[in-house]
Design a protein around this motif. Structure first.
Motif, PDB file in Angstrom:
ATOM      1  N   PRO A  43      38.716  36.057  40.919  1.00 39.24           N
ATOM      2  CA  PRO A  43      39.198  34.831  40.279  1.00 39.24           C
ATOM      3  C   PRO A  43      39.106  33.635  41.218  1.00 39.24           C
ATOM      4  O   PRO A  43      38.922  33.781  42.430  1.00 39.24           O
ATOM      5  CB  PRO A  43      40.667  35.163  39.950  1.00 39.24           C
ATOM      6  N   ASN A  44      39.234  32.430  40.647  1.00 41.88           N
ATOM      7  CA  ASN A  44      39.262  31.229  41.474  1.00 41.88           C
ATOM      8  C   ASN A  44      40.408  31.320  42.469  1.00 41.88           C
ATOM      9  O   ASN A  44      41.501  31.782  42.142  1.00 41.88           O
ATOM     10  CB  ASN A  44      39.435  29.987  40.601  1.00 41.88           C
ATOM     11  N   SER A  46      40.425  33.190  45.140  1.00 41.68           N
ATOM     12  CA  SER A  46      40.592  34.554  45.641  1.00 41.68           C
ATOM     13  C   SER A  46      40.092  34.733  47.072  1.00 41.68           C
ATOM     14  O   SER A  46      40.295  35.796  47.656  1.00 41.68           O
ATOM     15  CB  SER A  46      39.861  35.543  44.726  1.00 41.68           C
ATOM     16  N   HIS A 196      30.993  34.497  38.319  1.00 37.77           N
ATOM     17  CA  HIS A 196      32.019  34.855  37.335  1.00 37.77           C
ATOM     18  C   HIS A 196      31.398  35.558  36.122  1.00 37.77           C
ATOM     19  O   HIS A 196      32.122  35.982  35.228  1.00 37.77           O
ATOM     20  CB  HIS A 196      32.760  33.607  36.847  1.00 37.77           C
ATOM     21  N   TYR A 209      34.661  43.279  44.702  1.00 37.08           N
ATOM     22  CA  TYR A 209      35.638  42.493  43.947  1.00 37.08           C
ATOM     23  C   TYR A 209      36.809  42.133  44.853  1.00 37.08           C
ATOM     24  O   TYR A 209      37.433  43.005  45.460  1.00 37.08           O
ATOM     25  CB  TYR A 209      36.141  43.269  42.723  1.00 37.08           C
ATOM     26  N   ALA A 211      40.466  39.830  45.194  1.00 37.96           N
ATOM     27  CA  ALA A 211      41.541  39.113  44.495  1.00 37.96           C
ATOM     28  C   ALA A 211      42.635  38.783  45.498  1.00 37.96           C
ATOM     29  O   ALA A 211      43.100  39.669  46.230  1.00 37.96           O
ATOM     30  CB  ALA A 211      42.101  39.948  43.342  1.00 37.96           C
ATOM     31  N   GLU A 296      34.396  43.786  32.753  1.00 37.26           N
ATOM     32  CA  GLU A 296      35.421  42.787  32.468  1.00 37.26           C
ATOM     33  C   GLU A 296      36.794  43.443  32.325  1.00 37.26           C
ATOM     34  O   GLU A 296      37.788  42.942  32.861  1.00 37.26           O
ATOM     35  CB  GLU A 296      35.060  42.022  31.197  1.00 37.26           C
ATOM     36  N   MET A 303      43.005  42.285  38.493  1.00 40.04           N
ATOM     37  CA  MET A 303      43.750  41.030  38.644  1.00 40.04           C
ATOM     38  C   MET A 303      45.228  41.235  38.364  1.00 40.04           C
ATOM     39  O   MET A 303      46.097  40.676  39.042  1.00 40.04           O
ATOM     40  CB  MET A 303      43.185  39.962  37.703  1.00 40.04           C
TER      41      MET A 303
END
Length: 314
Positions: A43-44, A46, A196, A209, A211, A296, A303
């Motif tokens: 995510p933004n 991260s 993304h 990944y 986060a 996804e 997240m």
């Protein structure tokens, strides 16, 4: 004779970067082999961009270390920079210069020899030759992306770091861009690309990944799906898509989303997930079947389990 093992292009461990009380990157370790494309997702906020900048020598880590292209991450930052092409999120070239003038400027900054043939080759390869006299500021997003990539590879780097390079670019331009990335990887160039887009993640050889500054999953797309521990069900039929809001917060459900006229729902515990969807499984208008979780689904689940790295109060 057995060939000598090739050292990874990127081999960093326990990287830490702090800004005040906030730990933006928290003990992150990552190894990427030469000629591989690694998708960097999260995510933004991260820590993806901060990690990219530490890897290419633009930022000094507050902890940890390792090597990039065989050079020490802390002591040999200049050597790393000279062999790395870094494409930032925003278009970073001069909009009042033409395409060729921008590449000439970049080439002079690097002190490149054979500058004219290098530029001619880059223009031809990326389909920019016929537009080389056009001002960069008048280009569409897709053409700006090609120019930025041409500038990144002009000095023939061994490593490409691409920070959300296809944001705001149409699907046709995105596909052409990824074809070029795979062509560079086939030449032995290593690529670390943040994105993304799940379809882009699936085009990478492997995925990392992150986060809230922590690396939470690593492997190929197939490995991440297989090791996720998630269970998924898909419902089709009249009104299936409208169930998403009712199931999203149900116990045992980590994601519920409409895909066209179908419903996709998933969670980590099969029994709890079955209990959540039980009231609608008897509906004759709906057909249910078990399915593989999507990337996804997995990233939404990750997240939800990540801890916020914002500074504590008090």
């Amino acid at each position: 004779m057995t060939p000598a093992p090739v050292s990874p292009a990127i081999d960093v461990h326990d990287l830490v970067k702090r800004y005040g009380r906030r730990t933006v990157v928290d003990r992150l370790s990552l190894s990427v082999e030469q000629g591989r494309i690694c998708g960097f997702l999260g995510p933004n906020g991260s820590g993806k961009t901060t990690t990219l900048r530490m890897i290419c020598g633009l930022l000094t880590p507050d902890g940890g270390g390792g090597t990039c292209l065989g050079h020490d991450l802390v002591r040999e930052r200049e050597a790393i920079k000279r062999q790395t092409g870094y494409m930032t999120q925003r278009f970073g070239l001069y909009e009042d210069l033409t395409i060729r003038e921008n590449l000439e400027f970049v080439g002079r900054v690097y002190g490149l020899d054979r500058l004219r043939p290098r530029i001619d080759e880059a223009l031809e390869r990326l389909g920019l030759a016929s537009r080389q006299g056009q001002l960069a500021g008048s280009l569409s997003g897709g053409w700006k992306q090609r120019l930025a990539l041409a500038a990144c590879v002009l000095h023939e780097p061994r490593l490409l770091l691409l920070d959300e390079p296809t944001a705001g670019v149409d699907p046709k331009a995105r596909r052409a861009f990824w074809d070029e990335i795979h062509a560079y990887a086939a030449q032995g160039i290593t690529v670390l690309v943040s994105t993304h887009y799940m379809d882009e993640a699936e085009r990478c050889h492997e995925i990392a990944y992150i986060a809230y500054g922590e690396l939470m999953a690593r492997g190929t797309a197939e490995e991440i799906v297989r090791n996720s521990g998630l269970v998924a069900f898909v419902a089709s039929g009249a009104g299936a898509d409208r169930l998403a809001p009712r199931l999203r917060d149900a116990p045992g459900v980590t994601a519920a989303a409409a895909f066209g006229a179908t419903l996709h729902v998933c969670g980590p515990d099969r029994d709890r997930l079955l209990k959540a969807i039980e009231p609608w499984r008897a509906d004759p208008a709906l057909a249910w079947h078990e399915a593989e979780p999507t990337l996804e689904d997995i990233f939404i689940d990750l997240m939800g389990r990540a801890r916020d790295n914002g500074p504590a109060d008090g």
